[in-house]
Design a protein around this motif. Structure first.
Motif, mmCIF file in Angstrom:
data_model
loop_
_atom_site.group_PDB
_atom_site.id
_atom_site.type_symbol
_atom_site.label_atom_id
_atom_site.label_comp_id
_atom_site.label_asym_id
_atom_site.label_seq_id
_atom_site.Cartn_x
_atom_site.Cartn_y
_atom_site.Cartn_z
ATOM 1 N N PHE A 137 -0.496 -3.777 -22.119
ATOM 2 C CA PHE A 137 0.854 -3.221 -22.034
ATOM 3 C C PHE A 137 1.900 -4.345 -21.994
ATOM 4 N N SER A 138 1.652 -5.339 -21.150
ATOM 5 C CA SER A 138 2.596 -6.467 -21.053
ATOM 6 C C SER A 138 2.702 -7.209 -22.374
ATOM 7 N N GLU A 139 1.543 -7.397 -23.004
ATOM 8 C CA GLU A 139 1.532 -8.104 -24.289
ATOM 9 C C GLU A 139 2.411 -7.388 -25.300
ATOM 10 N N MET A 140 2.275 -6.061 -25.316
ATOM 11 C CA MET A 140 3.058 -5.252 -26.246
ATOM 12 C C MET A 140 4.555 -5.455 -25.999
ATOM 13 N N ILE A 141 4.938 -5.447 -24.718
ATOM 14 C CA ILE A 141 6.350 -5.625 -24.384
ATOM 15 C C ILE A 141 6.830 -7.021 -24.771
ATOM 16 N N GLY B 132 7.917 -7.513 -28.146
ATOM 17 C CA GLY B 132 9.110 -6.764 -28.547
ATOM 18 C C GLY B 132 8.813 -5.368 -29.078
ATOM 19 N N ILE B 133 7.586 -4.898 -28.846
ATOM 20 C CA ILE B 133 7.262 -3.537 -29.272
ATOM 21 C C ILE B 133 7.596 -2.597 -28.114
ATOM 22 N N ALA B 134 8.476 -1.664 -28.353
ATOM 23 C CA ALA B 134 8.913 -0.778 -27.270
ATOM 24 C C ALA B 134 7.867 0.296 -27.001
ATOM 25 N N PRO B 135 7.409 0.409 -25.756
ATOM 26 C CA PRO B 135 6.464 1.471 -25.425
ATOM 27 C C PRO B 135 7.128 2.834 -25.547
ATOM 28 N N ASP B 136 6.358 3.808 -26.012
ATOM 29 C CA ASP B 136 6.906 5.165 -26.095
ATOM 30 C C ASP B 136 6.395 5.991 -24.913
ATOM 31 N N SER B 137 6.719 7.260 -24.930
ATOM 32 C CA SER B 137 6.353 8.088 -23.772
ATOM 33 C C SER B 137 4.838 8.187 -23.620
ATOM 34 N N VAL B 138 4.118 8.090 -24.751
ATOM 35 C CA VAL B 138 2.660 8.147 -24.674
ATOM 36 C C VAL B 138 2.121 6.936 -23.917
ATOM 37 N N ALA B 139 2.661 5.775 -24.232
ATOM 38 C CA ALA B 139 2.220 4.546 -23.555
ATOM 39 C C ALA B 139 2.464 4.647 -22.058
ATOM 40 N N LYS C 112 -3.323 -7.795 -37.804
ATOM 41 C CA LYS C 112 -2.283 -8.819 -37.796
ATOM 42 C C LYS C 112 -1.054 -8.315 -37.066
ATOM 43 N N THR C 113 -0.643 -7.100 -37.377
ATOM 44 C CA THR C 113 0.546 -6.564 -36.727
ATOM 45 C C THR C 113 0.294 -5.140 -36.235
ATOM 46 N N PRO C 114 -0.366 -5.042 -35.097
ATOM 47 C CA PRO C 114 -0.617 -3.698 -34.565
ATOM 48 C C PRO C 114 0.696 -3.037 -34.153
ATOM 49 N N ASN C 115 0.755 -1.735 -34.317
ATOM 50 C CA ASN C 115 1.971 -1.042 -33.900
ATOM 51 C C ASN C 115 1.783 -0.434 -32.511
ATOM 52 N N VAL C 116 2.776 0.292 -32.072
ATOM 53 C CA VAL C 116 2.751 0.823 -30.711
ATOM 54 C C VAL C 116 1.570 1.781 -30.513
ATOM 55 N N ILE C 117 1.218 2.498 -31.563
ATOM 56 C CA ILE C 117 0.114 3.468 -31.443
ATOM 57 C C ILE C 117 -1.203 2.740 -31.193
ATOM 58 N N CYS C 118 -1.406 1.638 -31.918
ATOM 59 C CA CYS C 118 -2.650 0.881 -31.742
ATOM 60 C C CYS C 118 -2.733 0.288 -30.340
ATOM 61 N N TYR C 119 -1.628 -0.272 -29.878
ATOM 62 C CA TYR C 119 -1.625 -0.800 -28.512
ATOM 63 C C TYR C 119 -1.928 0.302 -27.501
ATOM 64 N N THR C 120 -1.320 1.447 -27.738
ATOM 65 C CA THR C 120 -1.506 2.562 -26.813
ATOM 66 C C THR C 120 -2.958 3.035 -26.810
ATOM 67 N N THR C 121 -3.548 3.094 -27.992
ATOM 68 C CA THR C 121 -4.938 3.532 -28.078
ATOM 69 C C THR C 121 -5.867 2.549 -27.375
ATOM 70 N N ALA C 122 -5.567 1.264 -27.545
ATOM 71 C CA ALA C 122 -6.382 0.251 -26.855
ATOM 72 C C ALA C 122 -6.252 0.411 -25.346
ATOM 73 N N MET C 123 -5.026 0.656 -24.884
ATOM 74 C CA MET C 123 -4.823 0.888 -23.449
ATOM 75 C C MET C 123 -5.631 2.090 -22.980
ATOM 76 N N ASP C 124 -5.571 3.137 -23.792
ATOM 77 C CA ASP C 124 -6.307 4.352 -23.430
ATOM 78 C C ASP C 124 -7.796 4.070 -23.295
ATOM 79 N N ALA C 125 -8.321 3.312 -24.265
ATOM 80 C CA ALA C 125 -9.749 2.976 -24.224
ATOM 81 C C ALA C 125 -10.090 2.230 -22.941
ATOM 82 N N LEU C 126 -9.216 1.292 -22.574
ATOM 83 C CA LEU C 126 -9.472 0.494 -21.367
ATOM 84 C C LEU C 126 -9.364 1.339 -20.098
ATOM 85 N N VAL C 127 -8.355 2.199 -20.070
ATOM 86 C CA VAL C 127 -8.188 3.047 -18.890
ATOM 87 C C VAL C 127 -9.380 3.986 -18.737
#
Length: 542
Positions: free
Chosen positions: A150-154, A157-164, A123-138
């Motif tokens: 990545f765009s969806e996360m932004i 209103g979820i701020a990407p961190d350095s990992v993202a 329901k409410t994924p956090n930045v880590i979950c978004y980042t992990t999904a991105m990693d899987a796709l990459v």
DNA sequence: CCCAAGCCTT
């Protein structure tokens, strides 16, 4: 050479079978404490099994799988054990953590769709979950989708961190080879107040190395000090890997020699990389020498070290050494798993060292290493190849062993090779009612088998029944069998029918037919002329 | 988030 190697096969096989029967009794006990349900999972398929069974409880929002399933998954992937069992022993599972642990697992196994599906379930994924999904796709090379996540996360209103941002950098470096864009992303993350760290730059270095730009990678390494994040052991390991691929071991030596001067300390990975590079270049003696260097420096050889050396020994068919290495692994402090044994046993089976396969199996059992399905599949194949079909069948039928479709495929094929067509037909019949469902390979084997047994019309009917559109490999197998069996007339009728229906005849089909004609030695017959006409038609069509 | 190895069937 150890005495057992020269001992008669039969005696070894007898002891192995006895040990197996013992083993199955033992195996049966712990399986009860693992899970009560029918979802018996062979460890290799653990991630698949989880993919099938996850749906969260709508009331509580908690994932329904119990500890036993998680245990099995984590057991299969030891690196993730700490994610699956958070130390702080919360009894309420923390949803994001748990989801993320699974997503990471799927990402590692290249299962981007499963990772994505988990993201969508939340329901409410956090930045880590978004980042992990991105990693899987990459990792899966699905860059556009990674960018849209990545765009969806932004947009949420979820701020990407350095990992993202680092994952975006990885994407541009690894897949697009656009290093300027990567630099822009790094600039962007700095502007938005994210720390660019050693990982960000190591990613770029890895990308440059992959693109064959080692000089630029070395330059960036030098620069990193002035950028405030000096390279660490991982950065250097990336560079070592690149020089190993080039075969430039003098440079590797230099990097290692100057390490303390440059403020870093080589670790096991550094030497594993080096040893692997030497093995790949066929420099066996040097590889073993570096193992000694490693030990001198009190760096622990790991299971990876062993697997690298084992791979080398397997390539060189060094039977005695393979056995010796595995036998001594405990003394070297190495935690060897079934996979290492499987590697060795596969090779030993290939080169016809069937008694050595059984020797390794009993070695595993003595050490308490639990064989998996693959182990048994290799053993079953070895027994068949050694002419011990009934012993192979005995294992297959044993309670406590859960055969998979590969086991069945092996047996089907081996029955045919041995000319045991009655057994073959019986197993085919059993497949219909059994719990394992046949796959594409099974069908190919069945088609091959029917043709070998001279049951050509049955084979044709079989292919018709499983594949109305003649779209698959099975037609190619059928064509092969028909040509080899001298049934070119039947084949021509079949091809005519396919052409009439406007079905595409593919390259693979022709590869198989040509191979069959060559094997049969009838390349000059009038029949191949007719086939060539069809081939011509096809070529014109394409 | 960056680095090393690897397993079964046509």
């Amino acid at each position: 050479m150890a005495a057992w190697i020269s001992s008669p096969f039969a005696a070894v096989a007898r002891t192995a079978i006895k040990t197996l029967c013992f083993l199955f009794n033992v195996l049966h006990l712990p399986s009860r404490s693992w899970s009560s349900s029918r979802d018996e999972i062979n460890s290799a398929d653990a991630s698949d099994a989880v993919a099938v069974s996850i749906t969260e409880d709508p009331e509580t929002g908690i994932l329904p799988f119990g500890e036993s399933l998680l245990y099995r998954l984590s057991h299969h992937i030891p690196q993730h054990r700490h994610y699956l069992f958070p130390r702080d022993s919360d009894d309420r599972p923390r949803r994001c953590d748990r989801y993320n642990a699974l997503m990471k697992t799927f990402a590692r196994f290249g299962k981007a769709d499963e990772a994505l599906r988990l993201l969508r379930e939340m329901k409410t994924p956090n930045v880590i979950c978004y980042t992990t999904a991105m990693d899987a796709l990459v990792r899966a090379g699905r860059c556009e989708e990674a960018e849209s996540v990545f765009s969806e996360m932004i947009s949420l209103g979820i701020a990407p961190d350095s990992v993202a941002y680092s994952i975006l950098v990885k994407m541009y470096c690894f897949h697009h080879k656009r290093f300027v864009s990567a630099r822009n992303i790094i600039q962007l993350m700095v502007d938005r107040g994210c720390e660019r760290d050693v990982v960000t730059y190591s990613t770029v270095i890895a990308g440059l190395c992959r693109a064959g730009k080692i000089d630029l990678a070395s330059e960036l390494m030098e620069k990193m000090r002035s950028l405030g994040c000096p390279p660490d052991v991982v950065s250097y390991n990336v560079l070592i890997h690149a020089f190993c691929n080039k075969g430039d071991f003098a440079e590797v030596e230099r990097i290692l020699r100057e390490s303390s001067h440059n403020g870093w300390e080589p670790d096991s990975v550094s030497y594993n990389t080096y040893i692997s590079g030497l093995c790949n270049m066929g420099m066996t003696d040097e590889a073993l020498k570096q193992l000694d260097v490693m030990l001198e420096k009190a760096l622990h050889p790991t299971e990876v070290t062993l697997n690298i050396l084992l791979g080398m020994l397997c390539r060189d068919s060094k039977i005695t050494e393979i056995i010796f290495f595995l036998a001594r692994s405990f003394e070297l402090g190495l935690d060897v798993g079934a996979a290492s044994y499987n590697t060795a046993m596969t090779r030993l089976c290939e080169i016809g060292e069937f008694s050595a396969v059984l020797k390794l199996l009993s070695d595993m059992l003595k050490k308490g290493i639990r064989p998996d399905v693959q182990t048994f599949n290799i053993v079953i194949m070895s027994l068949c190849r050694a002419g011990k079909l009934h012993k192979a069948k005995h294992i297959f039928k044993s309670k406590g062993f859960t055969p998979d479709i590969v086991t069945c495929n092996i047996l089907l094929h081996e029955f045919c090779l041995a000319g045991e067509f009655a057994e073959f037909h019986q197993l085919v019949a059993e497949l219909g009612s059994g719990q394992v469902s046949p796959d594409a390979i099974t069908y190919n084997i069945i088609v091959d088998g029917l043709c070998w047994d001279g049951k050509f019309s049955k084979a044709i009917e079989f292919v018709r029944s499983i594949d109305l559109e003649f779209k698959s490999d099975h037609v190619a197998h059928l064509a092969f069998g028909l040509v080899k069996g001298g049934r070119v007339g039947d084949l021509l009728r079949l091809l005519g029918e396919m052409i009439e229906k406007g079905l595409l005849l593919d390259v693979r089909l022709f590869e198989f037919m040509i191979q069959a004609f060559c094997k049969k030695g009838s390349c000059e017959s009038i029949e191949i002329y007719k086939i060539c006409l069809i081939l011509d038609k096809m070529l014109r069509r394409e």
